[in-house]
Design an enzyme around this catalytic site. Sequence first.
Site, short mmCIF file in Angstrom:
data_model
loop_
_atom_site.label_atom_id
_atom_site.label_comp_id
_atom_site.label_asym_id
_atom_site.label_seq_id
_atom_site.Cartn_x
_atom_site.Cartn_y
_atom_site.Cartn_z
N CYS A 145 0.74 -1.44 -0.14
CA CYS A 145 -0.07 0.09 0.06
C CYS A 145 0.93 1.15 -0.04
CB CYS A 145 -0.88 0.02 1.16
SG CYS A 145 -0.17 -0.62 2.54
N HIS A 259 -3.48 6.31 4.66
CA HIS A 259 -2.02 6.57 4.95
C HIS A 259 -1.47 7.89 4.60
CE1 HIS A 259 -1.57 2.21 6.05
NE2 HIS A 259 -0.76 1.93 5.10
#
Length: 352
Positions: A145, A259
């Site tokens: 990710c 994130h």
Amino acid sequence: MNVSILNQQSAAARRIHPSPSIAIVGATGAVGTELIGCLEKRGFPLSRLKLLASSRSAGRTAKFQGRDVVIDALGPMSFEGVDVALFAAGGSVSKEYARRAAQNGTIVIDNSSAFRMDADVPLVVPEVNGAELAHHHNLIANPNCTAAISVMALWPLHRENKIRRLIAATYQAASGAGAAAMEELRVSTQAYLEGRPYEPRVLPHPYAFNLFSHNDKVDLESGENGEEIKAARELRKIMNEPDLRIGITCVRVPVFRAHTIAMTVEFERPMSPDQAREILKAAPGVDIVDDRAANRFPMPRDASGRDSVIVGRFRQDKSDPSGHSLSLLVAGDQLLKGAALNAVQIAEELIR
Ligand SMILES: NC(=O)c1ccc[n+]([C@@H]2O[C@H](COP(=O)([O-])OP(=O)(O)OC[C@H]3O[C@@H](n4cnc5c(N)ncnc54)[C@H](OP(=O)(O)O)[C@@H]3O)[C@@H](O)[C@H]2O)c1
């Protein structure tokens, strides 16, 4: 922007059905749930959806297009008649089932780290290296990710002005560690606020009002954790820059979802904040949030549930007086662009 698209000819050569039957492995998990959502939201033209998880979930249902789809236990016969399988059940499940399914004719798009660095497995972010899909052998890897979100900002800049070096620090959300980690953040925060003790079960340290070095295993020799190793080597593979110099520190923060990555990037030639902003304004899958007067920049809450990656806080890196280095902030929903959305985009490329 060079978004590669498989042409009709190569799709036909690999006999990819224009409305394939799809299986999701790990359909009850954090990524699996988003895979179901992405297929539905994007109107993916599938002919049949099969949902698979562990035997613990067999018989449960999940909603797809208003219908209840029964979840089956994953087993050796699960991929019969499945054209494309989206794996999101962890590396050990992928290692056990993915190659065999691929050998039997199912195209596997795998979210785990099991095959990402294998030479015969393309590691793909369609906006960056979708052309790699022309060379797959039924097994395609979806990146880590942090790598997937970072490359959305780095690649358009790199195409204009080669990146020489990247220094980054991440602020990684609970959702990156799966559904159980999100629940741990919720219940441990509740316990903390109510003054009750809470023993961590999923993550190695107390999570409420705390942050810690990423929970992936630390290499005792180098001191790097697994997330840092994966992010750096995968960025190099996706960008086809095997010697790109990358230093990265990965940290887990008490955020539910999305994130954030603080980057300092050194380019071959000078790059101004205005130039970088203009380049990224035109990049697919990227939105600019960069309001200095309002002190509004990329935030995980703005990135959550959003398909695009948000980029801002462009500023010259004052530690490099040559003008070759910039700092910026990037935020992206790692369950979407960092996992499920990217996997579904790959499947879309294959049927185009
Ligand atoms: N979370 C992210 O942001 C992210 C991003 C990129 C890549 N990934 C990768 O995607 C994968 C899934 O991550 P996640 O965060 O979605 O994890 P998760 O929330 O823990 O979900 C795991 C899923 O795997 C299933 N599963 C576990 N053991 C199984 C078995 N033996 N057979 C069949 N199914 C099994 C679980 O089913 P049950 O409910 O039945 O246990 C569940 O559906 C991992 O490889 C992860 O590294 C995650």
